[in-house]
Scaffold this motif. Structure first.
Motif, PDB file in Angstrom:
ATOM      1  N   GLN A 176       6.950  -3.510   4.987  1.00 13.04           N
ATOM      2  CA  GLN A 176       8.583  -3.636   4.734  1.00 13.04           C
ATOM      3  C   GLN A 176       8.556  -4.098   3.262  1.00 13.04           C
ATOM      4  OE1 GLN A 176       9.799  -6.049   8.111  1.00 13.04           O
ATOM      5  NE2 GLN A 176      10.536  -4.312   9.024  1.00 13.04           N
ATOM      6  N   ASN A 177       7.926  -4.986   2.708  1.00 12.59           N
ATOM      7  CA  ASN A 177       8.089  -5.703   1.476  1.00 12.59           C
ATOM      8  C   ASN A 177       7.451  -5.146   0.376  1.00 12.59           C
ATOM      9  OD1 ASN A 177       9.504  -7.997   2.196  1.00 12.59           O
ATOM     10  ND2 ASN A 177       8.197  -8.680   3.315  1.00 12.59           N
ATOM     11  N   CYS A 178       6.585  -3.754   0.570  1.00  9.36           N
ATOM     12  CA  CYS A 178       6.159  -3.320  -0.435  1.00  9.36           C
ATOM     13  C   CYS A 178       7.113  -2.377  -1.400  1.00  9.36           C
ATOM     14  CB  CYS A 178       4.994  -2.474   0.119  1.00  9.36           C
ATOM     15  SG  CYS A 178       3.991  -1.787  -1.176  1.00  9.36           S
ATOM     16  N   ARG A 179       7.266  -2.677  -2.518  1.00  8.68           N
ATOM     17  CA  ARG A 179       7.990  -1.988  -3.353  1.00  8.68           C
ATOM     18  C   ARG A 179       7.889  -0.595  -3.505  1.00  8.68           C
ATOM     19  NH1 ARG A 179      10.440  -5.431  -8.237  1.00  8.68           N
ATOM     20  NH2 ARG A 179      10.343  -7.505  -7.177  1.00  8.68           N
ATOM     21  N   THR A 200       8.494   4.057   0.337  1.00  5.43           N
ATOM     22  CA  THR A 200       9.745   4.219   0.385  1.00  5.43           C
ATOM     23  C   THR A 200      10.270   3.886   1.780  1.00  5.43           C
ATOM     24  OG1 THR A 200       9.347   6.516   1.515  1.00  5.43           O
ATOM     25  CG2 THR A 200       9.934   6.408  -0.860  1.00  5.43           C
ATOM     26  N   LYS A 201      11.634   3.601   2.066  1.00  2.00           N
ATOM     27  CA  LYS A 201      12.201   3.206   3.283  1.00  2.00           C
ATOM     28  C   LYS A 201      11.706   3.867   4.368  1.00  2.00           C
ATOM     29  CE  LYS A 201      16.205   1.634   5.420  1.00  2.00           C
ATOM     30  NZ  LYS A 201      17.484   2.051   6.342  1.00  2.00           N
ATOM     31  N   SER A 211       8.103   3.722   5.116  1.00  2.00           N
ATOM     32  CA  SER A 211       7.923   2.362   5.653  1.00  2.00           C
ATOM     33  C   SER A 211       8.208   2.464   7.308  1.00  2.00           C
ATOM     34  CB  SER A 211       8.714   1.238   5.121  1.00  2.00           C
ATOM     35  OG  SER A 211       8.321   0.738   4.070  1.00  2.00           O
ATOM     36  N   ARG A 244      15.030  -6.966  -3.574  1.00  2.00           N
ATOM     37  CA  ARG A 244      13.605  -6.194  -3.409  1.00  2.00           C
ATOM     38  C   ARG A 244      13.923  -4.730  -3.276  1.00  2.00           C
ATOM     39  NH1 ARG A 244       8.178  -6.952  -2.408  1.00  2.00           N
ATOM     40  NH2 ARG A 244       8.643  -8.720  -3.894  1.00  2.00           N
ATOM     41  N   LYS A 270      13.417  -0.818  -2.926  1.00  2.00           N
ATOM     42  CA  LYS A 270      12.182   0.180  -2.433  1.00  2.00           C
ATOM     43  C   LYS A 270      12.506   1.398  -3.415  1.00  2.00           C
ATOM     44  CE  LYS A 270      10.506  -0.299   1.448  1.00  2.00           C
ATOM     45  NZ  LYS A 270       9.057  -0.924   1.606  1.00  2.00           N
ATOM     46  N   THR A 271      11.112   2.018  -3.635  1.00  2.00           N
ATOM     47  CA  THR A 271      11.226   3.174  -4.427  1.00  2.00           C
ATOM     48  C   THR A 271      11.724   4.595  -3.611  1.00  2.00           C
ATOM     49  OG1 THR A 271       9.698   4.648  -5.789  1.00  2.00           O
ATOM     50  CG2 THR A 271       8.944   3.941  -3.559  1.00  2.00           C
TER      51      THR A 271
END
Length: 183
Positions: free
Chosen positions: A93-96, A99-100, A103, A131, A133-134
């Protein structure tokens, strides 16, 4: 006793039911297991289930019996413990660069590694202020390509580094897609 084509799959469905529906806080009685198997058009008797569970134990499935008001059975040891899965979900969830949408797909896959009751605890939202997300759906594949290149070529020696060519194209006023290819 083979009244349906699913009868031959009884052992597999028994394992599936135990993996998906049980844990130490939610064991299933033999009657509940018989009913769950009936949902797959499989007839089961109490005595045959005891021997089926023993076969699964011999196969390596950690089935425990819990005594109380009723006797229940559950999967005790899983590949990942719930705290480990929570840690992985938080990381996803916190990885930039994920993508959503990706995730959500990964969290759904991680949820399949525990009981449905415990999986509900994984569907929590961890919020990190500012934060982003890409939107680049291919970035995790690019990272895989980098790891693959390192596996094939080895880690660069003598201060060497991986080289990239970046090809950008404007998608909108606010977003850019970059594709990286290992040279």
């Amino acid at each position: 006793m083979a009244s349906s084509s699913n009868q031959k799959l009884k052992l597999m469905y028994l394992m599936k039911i135990l993996l998906e529906r049980t844990d130490a806080q939610a064991p299933m009685t033999i009657a509940e297991i018989v009913e769950a198997l009936a949902g797959y058009d499989i007839k089961a008797e109490r005595k045959s289930l005891y021997s089926d569970m023993e076969l699964l134990r011999q196969f390596g499935v950690d089935i425990e019996m819990q005594r109380g008001k009723t006797v229940g059975y559950y999967i005790a040891e899983r590949q990942f413990e719930l705290p480990e899965l929570k840690l992985l979900v938080d990381a996803v969830q916190n990885c930039r660069f994920i993508t959503k949408r990706k995730s959500e797909e990964l969290i759904k896959k991680l949820s399949s590694l525990t009981s449905s009751k415990q999986a509900k605890q994984l569907r929590r939202q961890v919020f990190v202020a500012d934060r982003a997300k890409t939107i680049n759906e291919t970035v995790y594949c690019s990272i895989d390509q980098i790891h693959h290149a390192i596996d094939i070529e080895g880690i660069p020696q003598n201060g060497g580094a991986l080289a990239f060519k970046s090809y950008g194209r404007r998608v909108s006023h606010a977003a850019w897609l970059d594709r990286f290819f290992v040279q």
